[in-house]
Design a protein around this motif. Structure first.
Motif, mmCIF file in Angstrom:
data_model
loop_
_atom_site.group_PDB
_atom_site.id
_atom_site.type_symbol
_atom_site.label_atom_id
_atom_site.label_comp_id
_atom_site.label_asym_id
_atom_site.label_seq_id
_atom_site.Cartn_x
_atom_site.Cartn_y
_atom_site.Cartn_z
ATOM 1 N N ASP A 281 54.018 18.104 -27.233
ATOM 2 C CA ASP A 281 54.919 19.058 -27.874
ATOM 3 C C ASP A 281 54.185 19.865 -28.948
ATOM 4 O OD1 ASP A 281 58.123 19.464 -28.280
ATOM 5 O OD2 ASP A 281 57.066 19.665 -30.183
ATOM 6 N N PHE A 282 54.677 21.077 -29.219
ATOM 7 C CA PHE A 282 53.978 21.906 -30.211
ATOM 8 C C PHE A 282 54.155 21.405 -31.644
ATOM 9 C CE2 PHE A 282 57.319 25.665 -30.429
ATOM 10 C CZ PHE A 282 58.249 24.819 -31.005
ATOM 11 N N PHE A 283 54.983 20.372 -31.855
ATOM 12 C CA PHE A 283 55.003 19.690 -33.141
ATOM 13 C C PHE A 283 54.054 18.489 -33.166
ATOM 14 C CE2 PHE A 283 59.526 21.056 -34.637
ATOM 15 C CZ PHE A 283 58.999 22.242 -35.121
ATOM 16 N N CYS A 284 53.294 18.324 -32.111
ATOM 17 C CA CYS A 284 52.318 17.225 -32.024
ATOM 18 C C CYS A 284 50.900 17.779 -31.984
ATOM 19 C CB CYS A 284 52.593 16.356 -30.807
ATOM 20 S SG CYS A 284 54.188 15.490 -30.860
ATOM 21 N N GLY A 285 50.630 18.760 -32.838
ATOM 22 C CA GLY A 285 49.289 19.343 -32.889
ATOM 23 C C GLY A 285 48.208 18.332 -33.213
ATOM 24 N N TRP A 286 48.573 17.231 -33.878
ATOM 25 C CA TRP A 286 47.608 16.188 -34.229
ATOM 26 C C TRP A 286 46.974 15.539 -33.011
ATOM 27 C CZ3 TRP A 286 49.219 11.545 -32.258
ATOM 28 C CH2 TRP A 286 50.597 11.427 -31.986
ATOM 29 N N THR A 287 47.561 15.742 -31.809
ATOM 30 C CA THR A 287 46.948 15.198 -30.601
ATOM 31 C C THR A 287 45.746 16.016 -30.145
ATOM 32 O OG1 THR A 287 48.468 16.457 -29.188
ATOM 33 C CG2 THR A 287 49.129 14.203 -29.800
ATOM 34 N N PRO B 228 42.847 16.956 -31.839
ATOM 35 C CA PRO B 228 41.560 16.305 -32.091
ATOM 36 C C PRO B 228 41.405 14.992 -31.319
ATOM 37 C CG PRO B 228 42.967 16.238 -34.057
ATOM 38 C CD PRO B 228 43.615 17.159 -33.088
ATOM 39 N N LEU B 229 42.493 14.282 -31.030
ATOM 40 C CA LEU B 229 42.382 13.069 -30.219
ATOM 41 C C LEU B 229 41.905 13.408 -28.813
ATOM 42 C CD1 LEU B 229 45.637 11.042 -31.073
ATOM 43 C CD2 LEU B 229 43.461 11.113 -32.288
ATOM 44 N N ALA B 230 42.499 14.439 -28.231
ATOM 45 C CA ALA B 230 42.096 14.850 -26.890
ATOM 46 C C ALA B 230 40.651 15.340 -26.880
ATOM 47 C CB ALA B 230 43.037 15.947 -26.386
ATOM 48 N N ALA B 231 40.283 16.111 -27.896
ATOM 49 C CA ALA B 231 38.909 16.619 -27.971
ATOM 50 C C ALA B 231 37.910 15.474 -28.074
ATOM 51 C CB ALA B 231 38.770 17.565 -29.152
ATOM 52 N N ALA B 232 38.238 14.446 -28.867
ATOM 53 C CA ALA B 232 37.330 13.315 -29.031
ATOM 54 C C ALA B 232 37.140 12.560 -27.722
ATOM 55 C CB ALA B 232 37.854 12.371 -30.112
ATOM 56 N N ALA B 233 38.185 12.565 -26.875
ATOM 57 C CA ALA B 233 38.103 11.873 -25.591
ATOM 58 C C ALA B 233 37.579 12.772 -24.482
ATOM 59 C CB ALA B 233 39.482 11.323 -25.214
ATOM 60 N N GLY B 234 37.287 14.031 -24.797
ATOM 61 C CA GLY B 234 36.791 14.958 -23.787
ATOM 62 C C GLY B 234 37.836 15.388 -22.788
ATOM 63 N N VAL B 235 39.101 15.441 -23.234
ATOM 64 C CA VAL B 235 40.219 15.770 -22.349
ATOM 65 C C VAL B 235 40.888 17.048 -22.841
ATOM 66 C CG1 VAL B 235 42.429 14.951 -21.430
ATOM 67 C CG2 VAL B 235 40.591 13.323 -21.900
ATOM 68 N N PRO B 236 41.189 18.011 -21.957
ATOM 69 C CA PRO B 236 41.895 19.210 -22.410
ATOM 70 C C PRO B 236 43.329 18.887 -22.783
ATOM 71 C CG PRO B 236 41.680 19.241 -20.031
ATOM 72 C CD PRO B 236 40.867 18.076 -20.516
ATOM 73 N N ARG B 237 43.826 19.564 -23.815
ATOM 74 C CA ARG B 237 45.217 19.399 -24.224
ATOM 75 C C ARG B 237 45.992 20.671 -23.925
ATOM 76 N NH1 ARG B 237 47.911 20.906 -29.740
ATOM 77 N NH2 ARG B 237 50.036 20.175 -29.347
ATOM 78 N N ALA C 296 50.570 19.492 -43.351
ATOM 79 C CA ALA C 296 50.717 18.928 -42.009
ATOM 80 C C ALA C 296 51.271 19.977 -41.048
ATOM 81 C CB ALA C 296 51.622 17.697 -42.041
ATOM 82 N N ILE C 297 52.224 20.775 -41.527
ATOM 83 C CA ILE C 297 52.784 21.827 -40.678
ATOM 84 C C ILE C 297 51.725 22.879 -40.358
ATOM 85 C CG2 ILE C 297 54.434 23.730 -40.624
ATOM 86 C CD1 ILE C 297 56.349 22.003 -42.200
ATOM 87 N N ARG C 298 51.011 23.348 -41.375
ATOM 88 C CA ARG C 298 49.965 24.355 -41.142
ATOM 89 C C ARG C 298 48.929 23.837 -40.157
ATOM 90 N NH1 ARG C 298 46.171 24.440 -45.866
ATOM 91 N NH2 ARG C 298 45.631 22.531 -44.729
ATOM 92 N N ASP C 299 48.418 22.629 -40.403
ATOM 93 C CA ASP C 299 47.393 22.066 -39.525
ATOM 94 C C ASP C 299 47.920 21.912 -38.107
ATOM 95 O OD1 ASP C 299 45.758 21.946 -41.728
ATOM 96 O OD2 ASP C 299 46.014 19.779 -42.040
ATOM 97 N N ASN C 300 49.194 21.532 -37.994
ATOM 98 C CA ASN C 300 49.797 21.344 -36.684
ATOM 99 C C ASN C 300 49.669 22.604 -35.832
ATOM 100 O OD1 ASN C 300 51.978 19.838 -34.894
ATOM 101 N ND2 ASN C 300 52.681 21.933 -35.131
ATOM 102 N N PHE C 301 50.066 23.745 -36.386
ATOM 103 C CA PHE C 301 50.057 24.971 -35.597
ATOM 104 C C PHE C 301 48.650 25.513 -35.385
ATOM 105 C CE2 PHE C 301 54.503 24.790 -36.934
ATOM 106 C CZ PHE C 301 55.108 25.007 -35.705
ATOM 107 N N LEU C 302 47.767 25.324 -36.339
ATOM 108 C CA LEU C 302 46.390 25.765 -36.145
ATOM 109 C C LEU C 302 45.695 24.920 -35.088
ATOM 110 C CD1 LEU C 302 45.261 26.605 -39.793
ATOM 111 C CD2 LEU C 302 46.147 28.140 -38.023
ATOM 112 N N TRP C 303 45.990 23.625 -35.034
ATOM 113 C CA TRP C 303 45.459 22.782 -33.963
ATOM 114 C C TRP C 303 45.949 23.254 -32.604
ATOM 115 C CZ3 TRP C 303 46.311 17.899 -37.308
ATOM 116 C CH2 TRP C 303 45.083 17.432 -37.802
ATOM 117 N N ASN C 304 47.215 23.677 -32.527
ATOM 118 C CA ASN C 304 47.729 24.175 -31.248
ATOM 119 C C ASN C 304 46.886 25.326 -30.718
ATOM 120 O OD1 ASN C 304 49.858 22.351 -31.274
ATOM 121 N ND2 ASN C 304 51.354 23.821 -32.046
#
Length: 478
Positions: free
Chosen positions: A118-124, A126-135, A202-210
Motif C-alpha cells: 500500500d502507498f502508506f507502506c513506503g517503509w517496505t 528499503p526492505l525490498a531493495a535490500a533483498a534485491g526485489v522490486p516493489r 514518517a509521512i514525508r519519508d513514506n511518500f518519497l520512498w514510494n
C-alpha cells in the motif's frame, strides 16, 4: 531451464491495515490469484479474517506477539499509524524477505518476485531493495489524488503565510489543477506548517520512498481518469509505470457482499431512481451541524433516503419521524452500500467522495451529491463534478462551514428529479457502461492487469534463472 512465461510468480503483499485500504488490495490479490499468481499477504489479528473469502493461493503471513497486533482502522493520526506499523513490522518482515530470497533448500518457487504494498507502506521500499526485489506501490486512491499527494512531498510547496486566497497548483498534472490550501490533505498541511509531530517525518519519508519504487498499481480506470492515464508517465510519480486495474472490487460490484434483506425490502417500495443513499464512509463522521443541515434539506426536498449514519449524531427526533412517515431509513453499523447503490430505487448518492465510494457509484450509474471533507476527497470530487460531470457539489467548504439548507435541498432535487440534473443522470449511466466494459475481460483495466501479470511472470523467470532484479525496468513497458 524454465521459460519466463512458465514461471509462477510469488508476490509478497503488504496492506495498510485500515478497511478502506486493505479490502481493495485483497480484491486485487484475488484477481492476480485467478491469473496464476501466488500471494503471501501480511496479516494481523485484526485483519486476518478479511482473507477468508479469498483463494487458497492468497496465503496469510502473521508475526508473533506485539508485531502483529497493530490495527490502523482507529482514530490515531495517519503519521503515527505509519510510524507504528513500520516499527512493528520492519525487522521481522525484512528478515522473512531476506530468508525467502536466500533459501538453501533449492526451492526457487518460494522466492518472492515482487513486493506489492500500500502507498502508506513506503517503509517496505528499503526492505525490498535490500533483498534485491522490486516493489510495486498499490494506490487505493485515484490517479489524480495519488499524483497530487506525491507531488506535495516531492515539491514541498509553501504555506499560505496569511494569504487567505492561497491555492496550490499542480503544474505537472494535466490541466494544471489548483486547490485552495484548506482542501489540501491535512497530512501535508500539518507537515508544511510544522505541527505534524513525530509522525510528520514518517509521512514525508513514506511518500518519497514510494517514488523510488518500480511502479504504481492504481485502483482506477480509463473511463474515470482517462486524462491522467493518457498523460503517463507522470512527473509527479517520478515517471514510473502505472497500471490502471480498477475497479478491483468484484469487477463492477461486490457479489460477495453480505445481503441485507431489510434494506432491499424497504427500497422495493419506492419508484425507480427516487431515493437518496447517504453515507460518509466508515471513517468520516460529519459534525452535528453538518448532519443537521443535511437532515433539514432531506425534509425540505421531500426526498426519501437511506442514511448509513454509523456514529453520526442526527437531530433529536429526526430518525423516529422519518421511520414513522416511511420516508427514511437510518442504518447504524454495517451498511450494504454496493448492493444499495445498485438497487433500482436509488437515484442519488450523497457522499464524502472517498475513492471506494466514487468507484461504487460510478459502477452503479448513480449520480452524486458530492460533499468532500478531507484527505483525498477534494481531488476525487473534482473528477466527479468537474471532469466526469456525474455529480453536483453540495459544498466545497468541508468541515470549515455548514452549507445552506436551501442550497442542499435544491441540489438534492436537481440530482434526483430536476430537469437541470438530467444530463448528470445520463452521464452517470454512460459512465457505468464504460466502467463495466473496462472491468470486463478484454477491457482496458483487465488488459492492464494482464500486462502486470506478464511482468510478474518474467520477473519470476529471471529469479529462477538468477537474473538481477534491477533489470525490472526492461520489462516495464508491457
Amino acid at each position: 531451464m524454465a521459460a519466463a512465461g512458465d514461471a509462477a510468480p510469488h508476490v509478497l503483499v503488504v496492506p495498510y491495515p485500515a478497511r478502506g485500504h486493505m479490502q481493495p488490495l485483497l480484491d486485487l490479490a484475488s484477481l492476480l490469484a485467478s491469473r496464476g499468481v501466488r500471494l503471501t499477504v501480511v496479516a494481523t489479528p485484526a485483519t486476518a479474517h478479511l482473507l477468508a473469502a479469498h483463494p487458497a493461493s492468497v496465503r496469510p503471513l502473521s508475526f508473533p506477539s506485539s508485531s502483529s497486533d497493530h490495527d490502523a482502522s482507529g482514530p490515531a493520526p495517519i503519521g503515527a499509524d505509519i510510524h507504528a506499523l513500520a516499527a512493528a513490522l520492519r525487522a521481522p518482515l525484512g528478515d522473512w524477505l531476506l530468508r525467502s530470497q536466500n533459501n538453501s533448500d533449492g526451492n526457487d518457487d518460494d522466492r518472492v518476485a515482487a513486493v506489492l504494498s500500500d502507498f502508506f507502506c513506503g517503509w517496505t521500499q528499503p526492505l525490498a531493495a535490500a533483498a534485491g526485489v522490486p516493489r510495486l506501490v498499490f494506490a487505493p486512491s485515484g490517479l489524480l489524488a495519488t499524483g497530487a499527494t506525491h507531488s506535495l512531498f516531492r515539491r514541498a510547496p509553501g504555506t499560505p503565510v496569511g494569504n487567505a486566497s492561497y491555492a496550490v497548483a499542480f503544474p505537472d498534472l494535466p490541466g494544471s489543477p489548483a486547490f485552495p490550501w484548506r482542501q489540501i490533505s491535512r497530512m501535508y498541511r500539518s507537515y508544511a506548517e510544522g505541527h505534524g509531530g513525530e509522525g510528520a517525518d514518517a509521512i514525508r519519508d513514506n511518500f518519497l520512498w514510494n517514488l523510488e519504487s518500480a511502479g504504481f498499481v492504481c485502483n482506477t480506470c480509463h473511463p474515470l481518469e482517462g486524462a491522467y492515464l493518457d498523460a503517463r508517465p507522470l512527473v509527479d510519480l517520478a515517471g514510473k509505470r502505472v497500471w490502471a486495474v480498477g475497479p478491483v472490487e468484484g469487477s463492477t460490484g461486490n457479489d460477495d457482499e453480505p445481503k441485507d434483506d431489510d434494506v432491499t425490502a424497504w427500497l422495493d417500495a419506492f419508484p425507480d431512481a427516487s431515493v437518496a443513499y447517504v453515507s460518509f464512509g466508515t471513517m468520516m463522521v460529519p459534525p452535528p451541524p453538518h448532519a443537521a443541515a443535511l437532515a433539514a434539506a432531506l425534509d425540505r426536498a421531500g426526498t426519501p433516503f437511506v442514511w448509513a449514519a454509523s456514529t453520526a449524531t442526527l437531530p433529536d427526533g429526526f430518525e423516529d419521524r422519518a421511520a414513522e412517515a416511511g420516508a427514511g431509513l437510518v442504518i447504524r453499523g454495517w451498511a450494504p452500500q454496493a448492493a444499495a447503490l445498485r438497487h433500482r430505487a436509488v437515484g442519488c448518492f450523497v457522499t464524502h467522495c472517498g475513492w471506494n465510494s466514487v468507484l461504487e457509484s460510478a459502477a452503479a450509474g448513480v449520480p452524486v451529491l458530492a460533499w468532500p471533507m478531507a484527505a483525498d476527497q477534494f481531488f476525487n470530487a473534482r473528477i466527479v463534478v468537474e471532469e466526469a460531470r456525474v455529480g453536483v457539489a453540495a459544498s466545497w467548504a468541508g468541515f470549515g462551514a455548514v452549507p445552506d439548507v436551501e442550497h442542499l435541498a435544491r441540489s438534492l432535487t436537481e440530482v434526483v428529479v430536476g430537469e437541470a440534473g438530467a444530463g448528470v443522470r445520463e452521464r452517470a449511466k454512460a459512465l457505468a457502461a464504460g466502467v463495466a466494459e473496462a472491468a470486463s475481460e478484454g477491457g482496458s483495466s483487465r488488459r492492464e492487469l494482464d500486462g502486470l501479470v506478464q511482468v510478474l511472470r518474467e520477473l519470476a523467470g529471471r529469479r529462477r534463472n538468477r537474473c538481477d532484479h534491477k533489470s525490472f525496468v526492461s520489462v516495464q513497458g508491457h
